[in-house]
Design a protein around this motif. Structure first.
Motif, short mmCIF file in Angstrom:
data_model
loop_
_atom_site.label_atom_id
_atom_site.label_comp_id
_atom_site.label_asym_id
_atom_site.label_seq_id
_atom_site.Cartn_x
_atom_site.Cartn_y
_atom_site.Cartn_z
N SER A 54 1.08 -1.29 -0.24
CA SER A 54 0.01 -0.14 -0.01
C SER A 54 0.97 1.28 -0.24
O SER A 54 1.90 1.26 0.65
CB SER A 54 -0.82 0.04 1.21
N PHE A 55 0.61 2.21 -0.86
CA PHE A 55 1.18 3.39 -1.00
C PHE A 55 0.75 4.65 -0.11
O PHE A 55 1.11 5.53 -0.10
CB PHE A 55 1.63 3.77 -2.42
N ASP A 56 -0.12 3.97 0.85
CA ASP A 56 -0.90 5.26 1.64
C ASP A 56 -0.04 5.08 2.68
O ASP A 56 0.21 4.57 3.80
CB ASP A 56 -2.46 4.74 2.00
N VAL A 68 9.80 10.44 -1.00
CA VAL A 68 9.79 8.79 -0.62
C VAL A 68 11.17 8.27 -0.84
O VAL A 68 11.71 8.49 -2.16
CB VAL A 68 8.61 8.15 -1.47
N ALA A 69 11.75 7.60 0.02
CA ALA A 69 13.20 6.92 -0.24
C ALA A 69 13.06 5.77 -1.09
O ALA A 69 12.12 4.86 -1.13
CB ALA A 69 13.71 6.71 1.25
N THR A 70 14.11 5.74 -1.90
CA THR A 70 14.07 4.47 -2.86
C THR A 70 13.94 3.47 -2.16
O THR A 70 13.49 2.33 -2.68
CB THR A 70 15.35 4.53 -3.65
N ASN A 71 14.23 3.19 -0.90
CA ASN A 71 14.52 1.80 -0.54
C ASN A 71 13.51 1.63 0.78
O ASN A 71 13.42 0.74 1.61
CB ASN A 71 15.72 1.71 0.27
N LEU A 72 12.25 2.61 0.70
CA LEU A 72 11.45 2.49 1.68
C LEU A 72 10.57 0.99 1.75
O LEU A 72 10.25 0.60 2.60
CB LEU A 72 10.43 3.65 1.49
N PHE A 73 10.46 0.39 0.55
CA PHE A 73 9.72 -0.68 0.33
C PHE A 73 10.54 -2.05 0.10
O PHE A 73 10.13 -2.96 -0.43
CB PHE A 73 8.54 -0.76 -0.52
N GLY A 77 10.46 -6.30 -1.10
CA GLY A 77 10.97 -6.71 -2.49
C GLY A 77 11.03 -5.68 -3.57
O GLY A 77 10.98 -6.19 -4.67
N LEU A 78 10.74 -4.61 -3.14
CA LEU A 78 10.60 -3.36 -4.17
C LEU A 78 11.62 -2.04 -4.04
O LEU A 78 11.69 -1.70 -2.87
CB LEU A 78 9.27 -3.09 -4.30
N LEU A 79 12.23 -1.70 -4.99
CA LEU A 79 12.94 -0.72 -4.83
C LEU A 79 12.44 0.49 -5.88
O LEU A 79 11.97 0.13 -6.98
CB LEU A 79 14.43 -0.74 -5.42
N LEU A 80 12.23 1.57 -5.34
CA LEU A 80 11.85 2.73 -6.18
C LEU A 80 12.89 3.67 -6.81
O LEU A 80 13.86 3.77 -6.31
CB LEU A 80 10.81 3.79 -5.52
N SER A 81 12.51 4.33 -7.84
CA SER A 81 13.27 5.37 -8.57
C SER A 81 13.44 6.51 -7.61
O SER A 81 12.60 6.73 -6.83
CB SER A 81 12.83 5.77 -9.98
N THR A 107 11.62 -1.42 -9.00
CA THR A 107 12.56 -2.79 -9.59
C THR A 107 12.24 -3.84 -8.34
O THR A 107 12.60 -3.62 -7.37
CB THR A 107 13.95 -2.38 -9.81
N PHE A 108 12.06 -5.00 -8.77
CA PHE A 108 12.01 -6.07 -7.85
C PHE A 108 13.18 -6.68 -7.45
O PHE A 108 14.18 -6.75 -8.24
CB PHE A 108 10.96 -7.13 -8.38
N ILE A 109 13.41 -7.02 -6.27
CA ILE A 109 14.69 -7.56 -5.57
C ILE A 109 14.79 -8.81 -5.55
O ILE A 109 13.81 -9.87 -5.00
CB ILE A 109 14.77 -6.74 -4.24
N GLY A 110 15.80 -9.50 -6.27
CA GLY A 110 16.00 -11.00 -6.49
C GLY A 110 15.19 -11.92 -7.21
O GLY A 110 15.23 -13.01 -7.05
N ALA A 111 14.08 -11.50 -7.78
CA ALA A 111 13.13 -12.34 -8.63
C ALA A 111 12.41 -11.36 -9.62
O ALA A 111 12.36 -10.12 -9.43
CB ALA A 111 12.36 -12.84 -7.63
#
Length: 223
Positions: A54-56, A68-73, A77-81, A107-111
């Motif tokens: 959820s992006f809420d 929003v930090a790129t590594n917040l999620f 398993g998700l990295l944002l630009s 970008t998905f991490i590891g898969a």
């Protein structure tokens, strides 16, 4: 030293020596095939439960145009630009601040994943999906609507969905005064492990070769 011929039994009066050897080879072959079956099962694709993000972020102190930090999620398993900000009073994400007409890359991490769903704010944007080689797989437009009770008092919002055999490694949401409310992904596709069928065939070949050599050795000892 006594010489034991092919038909002789051991000192204990048990089965002939050659018969015991052949039996040992057959037992080894059975154990190896069991191990091979277990090996193959380890690499068979499995269905995994969906990960929903959820992006809420309004409940975490984010307001309009909060960075929003790129590594917040990353934990999901998700990295944002870079350049992603909150919009909708902190209940969705967009980019850049104020304009909301650029893009968001995730970008998905590891898969890579074979099933994805996105929920947007107004459906004006398009979501492009890419494989691990950076090749465009599909560009999504809204395929329907879905209820999001927690977003701005509840309502139905445009949904984008993908299901296919090609794993998606990253996506780009090309925004047109739009944003993302939430997303989910499932059915991971291995990206660095060789195909199970190739591994199995290679291992099976080695197993059969080993068994054949062992049997030949046993038969030569009984000649």
């Amino acid at each position: 030293m006594p010489y034991i011929r092919a038909g002789d039994t051991g000192s204990g009066g048990g089965p002939p020596v050659c018969e015991r050897k052949r039996k040992g080879v057959d037992e080894m072959k059975t154990k190896v095939w069991i191990a091979l079956a277990g090996f193959i099962l380890c690499f068979l694709p499995t269905k995994a439960g969906a990960t929903t993000i959820s992006f809420d972020l309004s409940g975490s102190g984010y307001t309009q145009d909060s960075s929003v930090a790129t590594n917040l999620f990353q934990g999901s398993g998700l990295l944002l630009s870079s350049g992603v900000v909150t919009a909708c009073g902190g209940q969705c994400i967009s980019s850049p601040a104020v304009a909301y007409d650029s893009s968001i890359t995730g970008t998905f991490i590891g898969a890579a994943y074979g099933s994805l769903e996105f929920v947007g704010v107004n459906g004006l944007g398009a979501i492009s999906l890419y494989d691990t080689g950076g090749n465009l797989v599909q560009t999504l437009t809204p395929s329907g609507t879905v209820s999001v009770p927690t977003f701005e008092g509840g309502g139905f919002y445009p949904e984008y969905s993908y299901s296919g055999t090609t794993g998606i490694a990253f996506f780009t949401d090309n925004l047109v005064l739009d944003g993302l409310i939430q997303m989910s992904f499932s059915d991971p596709v291995a990206t660095t492990t060789p195909e199970p069928s190739s591994l199995a065939m290679m291992l099976a070949g080695l197993v059969l070769l080993g068994v054949a050599l062992q049997r030949k050795k046993a038969e030569q000892g009984c000649a």
